[in-house]
Design a protein around this motif. Structure first.
Motif, PDB file in Angstrom:
ATOM      1  N   ALA A 130       0.839  -1.185  -0.110  1.00 36.54           N
ATOM      2  CA  ALA A 130       0.120  -0.237   0.036  1.00 36.54           C
ATOM      3  C   ALA A 130       1.061   1.243   0.031  1.00 36.54           C
ATOM      4  N   LEU A 131       2.147   1.105   0.415  1.00 36.93           N
ATOM      5  CA  LEU A 131       2.792   2.148   0.799  1.00 36.93           C
ATOM      6  C   LEU A 131       3.812   2.448  -0.492  1.00 36.93           C
ATOM      7  N   VAL A 132       4.273   1.788  -1.236  1.00 39.92           N
ATOM      8  CA  VAL A 132       5.129   1.913  -2.343  1.00 39.92           C
ATOM      9  C   VAL A 132       4.537   1.699  -3.676  1.00 39.92           C
ATOM     10  N   PRO A 133       4.611   2.361  -4.826  1.00 37.39           N
ATOM     11  CA  PRO A 133       3.964   2.153  -5.932  1.00 37.39           C
ATOM     12  C   PRO A 133       4.422   0.697  -6.607  1.00 37.39           C
ATOM     13  N   ARG A 134       3.665   0.071  -7.330  1.00 35.59           N
ATOM     14  CA  ARG A 134       3.916  -1.397  -7.806  1.00 35.59           C
ATOM     15  C   ARG A 134       5.247  -1.366  -8.357  1.00 35.59           C
ATOM     16  N   GLU A 135       5.593  -0.363  -9.498  1.00 33.77           N
ATOM     17  CA  GLU A 135       6.918  -0.313 -10.119  1.00 33.77           C
ATOM     18  C   GLU A 135       7.996  -0.334  -9.214  1.00 33.77           C
ATOM     19  N   ASP A 136       7.946   0.066  -7.995  1.00 31.98           N
ATOM     20  CA  ASP A 136       8.820   0.301  -7.088  1.00 31.98           C
ATOM     21  C   ASP A 136       9.226  -0.859  -6.174  1.00 31.98           C
ATOM     22  N   LEU A 137       8.261  -2.018  -6.126  1.00 35.85           N
ATOM     23  CA  LEU A 137       8.167  -2.874  -5.259  1.00 35.85           C
ATOM     24  C   LEU A 137       9.580  -3.768  -5.090  1.00 35.85           C
ATOM     25  N   LEU A 138      10.132  -3.929  -6.381  1.00 33.51           N
ATOM     26  CA  LEU A 138      11.218  -4.839  -6.371  1.00 33.51           C
ATOM     27  C   LEU A 138      12.301  -4.065  -5.626  1.00 33.51           C
ATOM     28  N   VAL A 139      12.604  -2.521  -6.083  1.00 32.94           N
ATOM     29  CA  VAL A 139      13.531  -1.949  -5.470  1.00 32.94           C
ATOM     30  C   VAL A 139      13.378  -1.831  -3.983  1.00 32.94           C
ATOM     31  N   ALA A 140      12.353  -1.780  -3.398  1.00 29.69           N
ATOM     32  CA  ALA A 140      12.084  -1.826  -2.256  1.00 29.69           C
ATOM     33  C   ALA A 140      12.382  -2.854  -1.359  1.00 29.69           C
ATOM     34  N   ASN A 141      12.008  -4.259  -2.041  1.00 33.52           N
ATOM     35  CA  ASN A 141      12.404  -5.457  -1.367  1.00 33.52           C
ATOM     36  C   ASN A 141      13.792  -5.666  -1.535  1.00 33.52           C
ATOM     37  N   SER A 142      14.446  -5.310  -2.633  1.00 33.37           N
ATOM     38  CA  SER A 142      15.906  -5.337  -2.659  1.00 33.37           C
ATOM     39  C   SER A 142      16.557  -4.725  -1.473  1.00 33.37           C
ATOM     40  N   ARG A 143      16.233  -3.598  -1.273  1.00 36.29           N
ATOM     41  CA  ARG A 143      16.781  -2.944   0.005  1.00 36.29           C
ATOM     42  C   ARG A 143      16.489  -3.608   1.030  1.00 36.29           C
ATOM     43  N   PHE A 144      15.461  -4.045   1.330  1.00 38.62           N
ATOM     44  CA  PHE A 144      15.253  -4.885   2.481  1.00 38.62           C
ATOM     45  C   PHE A 144      16.472  -6.088   2.614  1.00 38.62           C
ATOM     46  N   GLU A 145      16.202  -6.902   1.451  1.00 41.75           N
ATOM     47  CA  GLU A 145      17.198  -8.006   1.230  1.00 41.75           C
ATOM     48  C   GLU A 145      18.661  -7.650   1.535  1.00 41.75           C
ATOM     49  N   SER A 146      19.099  -6.405   0.964  1.00 43.83           N
ATOM     50  CA  SER A 146      20.433  -6.020   1.158  1.00 43.83           C
ATOM     51  C   SER A 146      20.850  -5.748   2.754  1.00 43.83           C
ATOM     52  N   THR A 147      19.910  -5.245   3.422  1.00 45.17           N
ATOM     53  CA  THR A 147      19.804  -4.660   4.694  1.00 45.17           C
ATOM     54  C   THR A 147      20.030  -5.960   5.498  1.00 45.17           C
ATOM     55  N   THR A 148      19.276  -6.946   5.275  1.00 40.58           N
ATOM     56  CA  THR A 148      19.105  -8.461   5.942  1.00 40.58           C
ATOM     57  C   THR A 148      20.496  -9.095   5.743  1.00 40.58           C
ATOM     58  N   TRP A 149      21.320  -9.064   4.736  1.00 39.44           N
ATOM     59  CA  TRP A 149      22.662  -9.918   4.619  1.00 39.44           C
ATOM     60  C   TRP A 149      23.509  -9.032   5.243  1.00 39.44           C
ATOM     61  N   THR A 150      23.476  -7.797   5.206  1.00 37.33           N
ATOM     62  CA  THR A 150      24.637  -6.761   5.959  1.00 37.33           C
ATOM     63  C   THR A 150      24.333  -7.054   7.481  1.00 37.33           C
ATOM     64  N   ALA A 151      23.037  -7.224   7.980  1.00 36.00           N
ATOM     65  CA  ALA A 151      22.903  -7.389   9.276  1.00 36.00           C
ATOM     66  C   ALA A 151      23.638  -8.883   9.763  1.00 36.00           C
ATOM     67  N   THR A 152      23.162  -9.932   8.885  1.00 38.55           N
ATOM     68  CA  THR A 152      23.703 -11.024   9.218  1.00 38.55           C
ATOM     69  C   THR A 152      25.349 -11.264   8.989  1.00 38.55           C
ATOM     70  N   MET A 153      25.902 -10.295   8.197  1.00 43.51           N
ATOM     71  CA  MET A 153      27.359 -10.302   8.103  1.00 43.51           C
ATOM     72  C   MET A 153      27.868  -9.595   9.316  1.00 43.51           C
ATOM     73  N   VAL A 154      27.547  -8.627   9.699  1.00 45.62           N
ATOM     74  CA  VAL A 154      28.052  -7.856  10.847  1.00 45.62           C
ATOM     75  C   VAL A 154      27.609  -8.323  12.289  1.00 45.62           C
ATOM     76  N   GLY A 155      26.421  -8.574  12.377  1.00 47.45           N
ATOM     77  CA  GLY A 155      25.929  -8.873  13.604  1.00 47.45           C
ATOM     78  C   GLY A 155      26.370 -10.034  14.399  1.00 47.45           C
ATOM     79  N   PRO A 156      26.424 -11.161  13.879  1.00 46.01           N
ATOM     80  CA  PRO A 156      26.988 -12.213  14.451  1.00 46.01           C
ATOM     81  C   PRO A 156      28.453 -11.966  15.118  1.00 46.01           C
ATOM     82  N   PRO A 157      29.205 -11.595  14.428  1.00 44.31           N
ATOM     83  CA  PRO A 157      30.777 -11.165  15.069  1.00 44.31           C
ATOM     84  C   PRO A 157      30.956 -10.140  16.084  1.00 44.31           C
ATOM     85  N   LEU A 158      29.883  -9.141  15.831  1.00 44.74           N
ATOM     86  CA  LEU A 158      29.776  -8.281  17.006  1.00 44.74           C
ATOM     87  C   LEU A 158      29.064  -8.784  18.243  1.00 44.74           C
ATOM     88  N   GLY A 159      28.079  -9.608  17.919  1.00 47.93           N
ATOM     89  CA  GLY A 159      27.399 -10.149  19.063  1.00 47.93           C
ATOM     90  C   GLY A 159      28.206 -11.306  19.903  1.00 47.93           C
TER      91      GLY A 159
END
Length: 418
Positions: A130-159
């Motif tokens: 509802a928030l993002v136009p349909r043509e931008d959904l893939l961009v939004a989901n790609s940003r979420f995915e990038s964030t997930t993998w960055t957190a997975t890469m950085v978080g466990p060693p710091l933890g």
């Protein structure tokens, strides 16, 4: 976001909320089994039960949450689930400080967190559409995915470093606080959200609980993707604890080496998620999912050939890098494709049904593969999972059932926005 066109202030707040909770989850990675072993001196059977029971019971508890979320404003639901996870997780450091922590409490908290995760994802997916136009959904989901993998890469060693410096419940407390910050970020989105209208009976009916699964299993596009995703994620996650036993116990990998072989490949997730919109613009969503989904299934079998020492470290990193790159590419395309094809009137229920099934499958296969490893050994069990994964591309639809011209055009237009 320097050099890129933003998707708007409201999406920026949603992305910030997602990022802070993702980094909190990364910091708290593995906290439950670690506390069970180091604080409560639990054995392997209890640790396995903690991993399986939390997901399984949490999935059952979440069954009525799908239709409940469907007919409510999504932002308040997301904030409520964040605060629920905060309260549940913070109960563990509190009990630990008072000397009252028990294994039963870990089980209950894992169930509550798993159920709240499912409800949050269902509400979040519907809200994003509802928030993002349909043509931008893939961009939004790609940003979420990038964030997930960055957190997975950085978080466990710091933890791991934080646990060594400040104690075993430190990262769990940090994870809990991240949910409060996430709730504040979601609240800052602002704007109005109309209350969804409910047709028919005003109360929850038994058929509402099954509507999400009915929609998936009768849909020619969603059904093969659903079956493939359930099988792939279940088999990959079922092998994860067995690989830990093989590396840490049988081969004597140091904890830092174990963390390294899973942290470094997360770079592949960043690469895959960044390539997703460009490849979709060129080849279309269906072809990208079919190719990435097929290649993704070929990597895990290589883990059955891992050896001690440096060669083993190199092999695991190489295999995990290939797998994670494919997942980083496949996941945002799947998330966007799924939002495109789910009936808007059933969106929250369908996303909840999808998550519930995934959690239940992972729990069941983790328990089953634990038994298989007890009989055959962890290496053989990992090999069996790898062989079965080779067959999972057969579950993917070989032909596209929806026109691709508009989808490709939207993805091509989105290239300049990332």
């Amino acid at each position: 976001m320097a050099g890129r066109r933003a998707l708007g202030r409201r999406f920026g707040w949603l992305w910030a909320a997602f990022a802070v909770s993702s980094y909190g989850t990364g910091l708290g990675f593995g906290a439950f089994p670690l506390i069970a072993v180091l604080v409560l001196h639990s054995g392997p059977a209890q640790v396995a039960a903690l991993a399986a029971v939390g997901r399984a019971v949490g999935a059952v508890v979440a069954v009525p949450l799908g239709p409940w979320v469907e007919f409510r404003r999504k932002r308040p639901v997301m904030m409520a689930m964040d605060l629920t996870r905060f309260a549940a997780l913070m109960s563990i450091p509190a009990a630990y400080a008072l000397g009252r922590l028990s294994f039963a409490q870990l089980l209950v908290v894992s169930v509550v967190v798993a159920a709240a995760d499912i409800a949050f994802r269902a509400a979040g997916g519907a809200y994003l559409k509802a928030l993002v136009p349909r043509e931008d959904l893939l961009v939004a989901n790609s940003r979420f995915e990038s964030t997930t993998w960055t957190a997975t890469m950085v978080g466990p060693p710091l933890g791991g470093a934080a646990i060594g410096l400040f104690g075993p419940v430190t990262t769990l407390a940090a994870n809990a606080v991240s949910y409060v910050l996430s709730a504040l970020g979601i609240r800052a989105i602002g704007g109005t959200e109309p209350r969804p209208a409910r047709a028919g009976a005003p109360r929850l009916r038994p058929r509402d609980l099954l509507e999400g699964w009915r929609h998936i299993l009768t849909h020619p596009v969603l059904r093969p993707l659903f079956l493939n995703t359930i099988a792939v994620n279940g088999l990959i996650m079922a092998s994860e604890p067995l690989l830990a036993v093989l590396l840490l116990d049988h081969f004597g990998f140091a904890p830092w080496q174990y963390g390294l072989v899973f942290a470094v490949p997360c770079v592949g997730g960043l690469i895959g998620s960044r390539l997703a919109h460009r490849l979709v613009a060129r080849f279309g969503q269906h072809k990208v999912m079919l190719t990435a989904g097929t290649v993704r299934a070929c990597w895990p079998l290589g883990l059955a050939f891992v050896q001690p020492g440096v060669p083993g470290i190199v092999l695991v990193i190489a295999v995990q890098f290939g797998l994670v790159t494919c997942c980083g590419l496949f996941n945002p395309v799947l998330a966007t494709y799924r939002l495109d094809h789910i009936d808007p009137n059933r969106l929250a229920r369908t996303l909840a049904a999808w998550s519930i099934s995934g959690n239940a499958a992972i729990a069941a296969l983790t328990a089953l593969w634990g038994l298989l490893a007890a009989v055959t050994g962890p290496r053989t069990a990992i090999a069996v999972a790898g062989v079965l994964l080779l067959a999972t591309p057969l579950l993917l639809a070989r032909h596209e059932n929806a026109p691709q011209d508009k989808l490709r055009a939207g993805a091509q237009e989105a290239i300049d926005r990332v």
